[in-house]
Every structure is written in C-alpha cells, then in structure tokens.
Design a protein around this motif. Structure first.
Motif, mmCIF file in Angstrom:
data_model
loop_
_atom_site.group_PDB
_atom_site.id
_atom_site.type_symbol
_atom_site.label_atom_id
_atom_site.label_comp_id
_atom_site.label_asym_id
_atom_site.label_seq_id
_atom_site.Cartn_x
_atom_site.Cartn_y
_atom_site.Cartn_z
ATOM 1 N N ALA A 218 31.022 43.077 38.709
ATOM 2 C CA ALA A 218 32.177 42.839 39.573
ATOM 3 C C ALA A 218 32.813 41.480 39.280
ATOM 4 O O ALA A 218 34.031 41.365 39.116
ATOM 5 C CB ALA A 218 31.755 42.936 41.037
ATOM 6 N N ALA A 219 31.983 40.441 39.181
ATOM 7 C CA ALA A 219 32.518 39.095 38.980
ATOM 8 C C ALA A 219 33.127 38.960 37.583
ATOM 9 O O ALA A 219 34.176 38.323 37.409
ATOM 10 C CB ALA A 219 31.414 38.056 39.168
ATOM 11 N N ASP A 220 32.493 39.559 36.588
ATOM 12 C CA ASP A 220 32.990 39.445 35.221
ATOM 13 C C ASP A 220 34.379 40.081 35.093
ATOM 14 O O ASP A 220 35.275 39.538 34.456
ATOM 15 C CB ASP A 220 32.019 40.140 34.255
ATOM 16 C CG ASP A 220 30.599 39.655 34.448
ATOM 17 O OD1 ASP A 220 30.224 38.695 33.771
ATOM 18 O OD2 ASP A 220 29.885 40.203 35.303
ATOM 19 N N ALA B 279 36.472 40.665 37.583
ATOM 20 C CA ALA B 279 37.431 39.909 38.394
ATOM 21 C C ALA B 279 37.940 38.701 37.616
ATOM 22 O O ALA B 279 39.132 38.365 37.649
ATOM 23 C CB ALA B 279 36.778 39.471 39.699
ATOM 24 N N LYS B 280 37.032 38.059 36.900
ATOM 25 C CA LYS B 280 37.394 36.882 36.110
ATOM 26 C C LYS B 280 38.360 37.271 34.984
ATOM 27 O O LYS B 280 39.327 36.570 34.706
ATOM 28 C CB LYS B 280 36.110 36.300 35.510
ATOM 29 C CG LYS B 280 36.035 34.801 35.598
ATOM 30 C CD LYS B 280 34.675 34.350 35.139
ATOM 31 C CE LYS B 280 34.758 33.017 34.448
ATOM 32 N NZ LYS B 280 33.451 32.545 34.000
ATOM 33 N N LYS C 120 40.314 39.812 34.989
ATOM 34 C CA LYS C 120 41.572 40.202 35.608
ATOM 35 C C LYS C 120 42.464 38.981 35.811
ATOM 36 O O LYS C 120 43.662 39.016 35.588
ATOM 37 C CB LYS C 120 41.240 40.835 36.963
ATOM 38 C CG LYS C 120 42.233 41.830 37.487
ATOM 39 C CD LYS C 120 41.606 42.506 38.690
ATOM 40 C CE LYS C 120 42.587 43.305 39.479
ATOM 41 N NZ LYS C 120 41.950 43.945 40.629
ATOM 42 N N GLU C 121 41.819 37.888 36.207
ATOM 43 C CA GLU C 121 42.554 36.679 36.509
ATOM 44 C C GLU C 121 43.165 36.063 35.250
ATOM 45 O O GLU C 121 44.219 35.446 35.302
ATOM 46 C CB GLU C 121 41.592 35.667 37.156
ATOM 47 C CG GLU C 121 42.279 34.704 38.069
ATOM 48 C CD GLU C 121 41.254 34.014 38.959
ATOM 49 O OE1 GLU C 121 41.489 33.918 40.154
ATOM 50 O OE2 GLU C 121 40.194 33.593 38.436
ATOM 51 N N GLN D 242 38.020 48.377 39.801
ATOM 52 C CA GLN D 242 38.926 47.299 40.210
ATOM 53 C C GLN D 242 40.375 47.597 39.808
ATOM 54 O O GLN D 242 41.251 46.751 39.984
ATOM 55 C CB GLN D 242 38.464 45.977 39.602
ATOM 56 C CG GLN D 242 37.112 45.541 40.135
ATOM 57 C CD GLN D 242 36.863 44.061 39.952
ATOM 58 O OE1 GLN D 242 37.767 43.279 39.686
ATOM 59 N NE2 GLN D 242 35.609 43.649 40.087
ATOM 60 N N GLY D 243 40.605 48.788 39.267
ATOM 61 C CA GLY D 243 41.974 49.203 38.968
ATOM 62 C C GLY D 243 42.655 48.391 37.887
ATOM 63 O O GLY D 243 43.872 48.214 37.901
#
Lengths: 291, 379
Positions: B205-207, B209-210, B212-213, B238-239
């Motif tokens: 999840a964190a990887d 999200a990172k 994505k940013e 996370q789409g």
C-alpha cells in the motif's frame, strides 16, 4: 493530502487485522496464560482450509463456513485439549516452546500437503473505489475496516453485556473466586479459545486476498500482532485494538514518508520505546496476577 | 586354462567393443533441478534437451556420432548441484548442461572451468558471465541484454519522459535496477521514484501510494513473481492507471494466475516464449507437446537450444574438442537459416552472453500476447 488519507485508511485496514489477531493473543493470555507463538500460522491455516474446499468444487460462501468450522474445531477445541491442557501444568515456558513447534509443524504441513507456492484467494469485497470528500478510497480497505469494527464491537458486547461475558471476565480475573461462586471456569476458558479461533479465521478471510495464501504468510502477521499486543498492553482487549491500529498506520506512514528500506525496523523501534518507558503497554495495567 | 583364455579374450573383446562405442558417441551430461523448488525449471530443460537429442540422433547424429545424454538431479540445492557436477565431470563429457538456478551455477561454474569443459547454463543473473569464466555460456538473456531493450521500449514506444523504478532488494533485483538506471540516464528518461522493496513483502500500500505521488509516465516493476502479483493487485486497488513494464517475472503465467484481472495490461520483455510468432518456435512447441503432452515454458526452449548450439559449433569445427568448442563459440553467430534447430539467429559474445531478438508481451484476457518483436541489439 489525498495520499495521506489513502495511507491512513489502508494503514487502519491492515492495523484492524493486526488488532483482531492481537486480541486473540491477549484473550488466551488472560484466561489461561497461554502465549501462542503459532498465532500467525493460525491466520494462515483457515485460508488453506477454505482453499481445500474450493478446490473440491464447493462454492465460495460454503467454503468460508466450512473453513470457519474447521478452524473452530482444530485451532480452538483440539488446540486446547491436545496441546494447551497437557502442557499448561508445566508452566508458561514449555507452552511457549510447544506453540513454536506447532507453528513450524503447520508451515511444513502446508508445504508438504498443499503447496510451497503462493495461491490466489478470492475476495469477499469487490475491488473498486469509493469517493469520500473528493478522495478516491479503496473499497477493499474500507470493507476490511468495517468488518473488523463489527467483529470487535460484537466481542465487546459479548464480554460486557452478557452473562457469559461476565463469567469469562470473572474466570480471567480470579479463577479461584470464580469457581467458588459457581462459574464453570474450564468452559469459559474453552470459550476464549473458540473466540480466538473465530477471530483468526476472520482475519484470514480478510487478509489473504491481499497477501495471497502462502505457508509462510503467518510469520509477518504473527510478529506484528505480538508487537501490537505488547505495545497496546498484553492484558487489555482495548490495548490490543489500539496497538494493532497504531502499528498499521505507523508502518504505512513510515514506509511512505521515512524509508521503505527500514520499514521493518519501525515497529521494532516502537516496541523498544514502549518497553523502556511504559512496560505495561499504552493501555495496559501493571500485571496483577501472580502466576 | 583354455576356458580362462577364452574368458579373457571375451572380456578383452567386450572392453574393446564398449570403448569403440564410447568413441562413437558424443557424451553430454546434464545437471538439472529435477525435484525440489525448481522442479519445473529442470524438468522442462531436460525434456527440451531430450527432444533435441532424439531429433538429431534420428538424422544420424553430429558428424556421424550419436549423442549420449544423461541427467542428474540437483534437488534444487546448490550443494547437491556441486556434487552432481563433479560426478558428471569425472565422466569427462564433451559439454556440460545446466544447472538452471543462478545460485547453483555460481557454485559449480569454477569446477567446469577447471576441467576445461564448456558449460551451457539456464541461469540469468547478470554476474554469472562477469566472473571471467571462458567456459560458461548462456541459453537466455542476462540482465545486461534485457534492460537496454526494455529502456528503449519505454523511451521510444511509450514516449515516457519520467519513470518509477520499483525493485526487490536482492541480487536479482538490484542487478536489474542498476543496469536499467544506466540505460535511462543514456536515453534521458528521468527516474522520479527509485523504490526498493523487500523479498517476500506482503503489503504494498505504501509503496504504491508513494509511486502515485511521484506521478511517473510509466513504471518499471522488477520483483519476483509473488510480489509482482501483490503489487499489481495493490495498483488496481488504489486505482492507479499507467503503463506497467517489467520482465518475465511481471507477466509470467504464475503472476497472471495470482493477480487475476489486476494483471491485465501489464507488459514485459520476454526472451523466450512458446507464444512467439516465429514458425520454428511453433514447430518446436508442437513437437514438444506431441512428445510430452504439455506446452513447455521458456526453460523447455533453453534445453532444446543448448543441444542445437552444441551441434552448430561442432559442425563448424568439424571435430569434437571441448577446449576448441569454447574458443569457437565466443563471437560466433548461428543463423536459423543454417541450423533450423536454433529457432532464432543468435550471437555469442566474448563473455558467453547472447544477443537475440526478444519479445514484448502484454497480458490480455489472462494470457500473454506478443505485442512487438524487439530486434537484436547488435543490428
């Protein structure tokens, strides 16, 4: 900001699963001084019970029911009768070592009789996103969170609002007095083992679609739940909840904003800090029981 | 006394006959993962090699000599691989085949080199051919041949200006990451996220999200199969929508089975695939399926190619000589037009690495579909 919310929610979802497993840890400890080092494998096994049924052609819903029933039987009743009861008279340490052996045995049996490779596992909750205040949030994360909250609330109601719950608390707090006033302590202890089996089965159904079913997947979970239970307070159910959620969120935020390389160290760092400054855990009370 | 003489004469005759037989055949020894975790790797390699031997022997062998190939099992354990290779080398084979695991190759390569016997391997780790061993030859691409092609595809075809690189923190992952970062630098593709993950990691999840940013135009994902499946699922969860490119480990059938529809659209460079639109490969696939009743993976092709490489080199030399074999193969190009069993033109360099065309595949409806043929680098 959107990212932070996403990270928070997925952290809470993972944390909720840690919490479910950690609650089991604290329940077994409170009622029977059992530290179950096979708790992680207890989460791994139900997934394989369900997969075995699925491979035999049973529909998914029925397989889940089958998996939960087998878990209650093997991880609850048989675990207590065949391993905990004979070992408990010898003290806490022999039982800790026996559960370690059990964890190895479980991993090796799955490897031997099922598969050493990861297996896909169907999800209860459909994939997709929902829009919350303009932020796309994963439906799966929210589903996991909601189901965990429902389970914990139900457990709390059982413990605090029902006669059985009160008897279980009495059996945990002072077994001798409980016995004198007529509480069937033995049966109450068995109930906690069954509750633990139910919790790990639920955790298994929720986490396996994300982590995949694999013989070794319990290692990470068992350790995380153990840390969560200690951080929150080993003798408090609500401590386990707080510890689990905190760990899930810290792990996710740490990996995203501090370092992915050292993410494995962050929970251990938290553990050291808590043990140094608040050994009874964030919500725990200093151990009252003489063992 | 007389019976003794007859007996010894017979024994002598038998010994001479067996020696004559031995001189007549070309002795090859294969050490493969026939059981344990790598059983699919070794068994495919063995079956492919056996098929090639059968074809060649049916046509009269190499330079009139029949091939004598036997297989030994490493149980997927490097220590056992070493013992089996030593045993195989004691029989003085012409060429040694296998093992398939890079870790096993690493521990046995020096034995074959010391015995001055060429070794044709299945392993793919970049470092294997960089140890200065003049007797080691690959059957598939090492990372140093794969990564330039992938980087070129991301730059030329996807027109990506920025890219995220997600890799697994072990020898395999780090080797791939280091190689492709150099290629991106050459092409001017900006790496906006360079993220390591742990082997066996469960939660991505964190990887994601990172990543994505960082808002990259494309993502290069270089993880082992299971982790690839988990990250693909998390990306879908996370789409995140962007082109995902990797290697065999991102688009293999195992990953597709594990990730389900989350694998749709993932792309990857694949060196050898039985789905390749190459008539010779289709023919091989049919022959293999007819003999073994299943479709081989890339390891089956590797085993088949190894035997035909030996045939091509030996026929070029016109004699059987292990030392000369190694010298001849360095720098040699084998054309499919001359030796159909080689399936595709291949060039060996001075390290024993190969150059050959590769394939860019995309996952569509739960299957690998070849999207594009990536030409040889040397062209």
């Amino acid at each position: 900001m959107a990212n932070l919310l996403n990270l928070l929610i997925s952290g809470l979802a993972t944390g909720a699963i840690y919490a479910l497993v950690a609650i089991g840890f604290t329940l077994l400890w409170q009622t029977s001084q059992t530290i179950n080092f096979a708790q992680g494998e207890f989460v791994m096994m139900p997934a394989f019970f369900i997969l075995a049924a699925l491979h035999a052609g049973v529909p998914f819903w029925l397989s889940i029911i089958f998996g939960v029933l087998i878990s209650l039987l093997l991880l609850g009743l048989v675990f207590k009768k065949a391993l905990v009861d004979p070992m408990l008279k010898h003290g806490v340490l022999p039982i800790a070592i026996a559960t370690m052996a059990l964890s190895i045995g479980m991993k090796e049996s799955v490897k031997e009789f099922f598969t050493a490779e990861a297996e896909p596992f169907p999800s209860l909750i459909p994939a997709g996103n929902v829009n919350i205040f303009g932020v796309e949030v994963s439906l799966q994360s929210i589903g996991v969170l909601v189901l965990a909250i429902v389970a914990v609330t139900a457990l709390n109601l059982l413990l605090n609002r029902t006669s059985v719950g009160h008897q279980m608390q009495a059996a945990a707090q002072n077994p001798t007095v409980a016995r004198i006033i007529g509480v069937p302590v033995e049966r109450m202890i068995l109930y906690t083992f069954l509750i633990n089996a139910g919790l790990v089965a639920l955790a298994s159904v929720l986490i396996t679609p994300i982590y995949l079913a694999k013989f070794s997947s319990g290692e990470v979970l068992g350790l995380a739940a153990f840390i969560a239970a200690i951080v929150g307070g080993f003798n408090q159910v609500r401590g386990a909840i707080v510890g689990g959620l905190l760990l899930g969120v810290i792990d996710n935020l740490g990996a995203a904003y501090i370092s992915t390389q050292y993410r494995g160290a962050i929970p251990l760092f938290l553990l050291i800090v808590v043990i140094l400054f608040r050994p009874q855990g964030l919500l725990g009370r200093a151990e009252e029981r003489t063992v | 006394m007389r019976t003794l003489m007859i007996a010894s004469a017979l024994a002598l005759g038998a010994a001479l006959a067996s020696q004559a037989f031995a001189a007549d055949t070309i002795k090859l020894r294969d050490v493969a993962e026939l059981s344990g975790g790598g059983a699919t790797v070794g068994t495919n390699f063995k079956n492919g090699a056996d098929l090639a031997v059968e074809e060649i022997n049916a046509k009269g062998g190499i330079l009139g000599h029949k091939i004598d190939l036997t297989h030994a099992d490493t149980q997927s354990v490097p220590g056992i691989a070493r013992a089996q290779v030593q045993k195989a080398l004691d029989e003085k084979p012409y060429v040694l085949l296998g093992p398939g695991y890079s870790g096993s190759v690493k521990v046995v390569a020096s034995l074959a080199a010391k015995a001055e016997i060429p070794e044709i391997i299945g392993g793919e780790a970049a470092e294997l051919t960089q140890m200065g061993n003049p007797y080691l030859f690959r059957t598939s691409f090492g990372q140093q041949s794969t990564m330039p092609k992938v980087a070129r595809y991301i730059h030329d075809d996807l027109k990506a200006k920025t890219v995220a690189v997600i890799w697994v923190n072990n020898d395999f992952g780090k080797g791939g990451r280091d190689t492709i970062l150099k290629e991106f630098a050459k092409l001017g593709v900006k790496v906006v996220a360079d993220q390591s993950t742990e082997a066996g990691q469960a939660d991505f999840a964190a990887d994601v999200a990172k990543m994505k940013e960082a808002k990259p135009d494309a993502a290069f994902i270089y993880l082992n199969e299971e982790e690839s499946a988990r990250i693909l699922k998390e990306i879908k969860k996370q789409g995140l929508k962007l082109p995902l490119i990797g290697e065999t480990t991102l688009v293999g059938q195992k990953v597709i089975d594990l990730a389900g529809d989350a694998a749709e659209g993932a792309m990857g460079h694949v060196g050898l695939t039985t789905d390749a639109p190459v008539p010779a490969i289709q023919k091989f696939r049919d022959a293999f399926k007819a003999k073994y009743n299943y479709v081989p993976d890339h390891n089956g092709i590797k085993g088949y190619l190894a035997i035909y490489v030996i045939k091509a080199v030996t026929e070029k030399m016109g004699k059987i000589d292990s030392k000369l074999f190694a010298k001849t193969l360095h720098g040699m190009t084998i054309k499919a037009a001359d030796e159909p069993g080689i399936l595709m033109d291949v060039t060996y360099d001075e390290h024993g690495d190969i150059d050959r065309q590769g394939f860019l595949v995309e996952v569509k409806n739960g299957k690998q579909v070849v999207k594009q043929i990536l030409p040889k680098l040397g062209k």
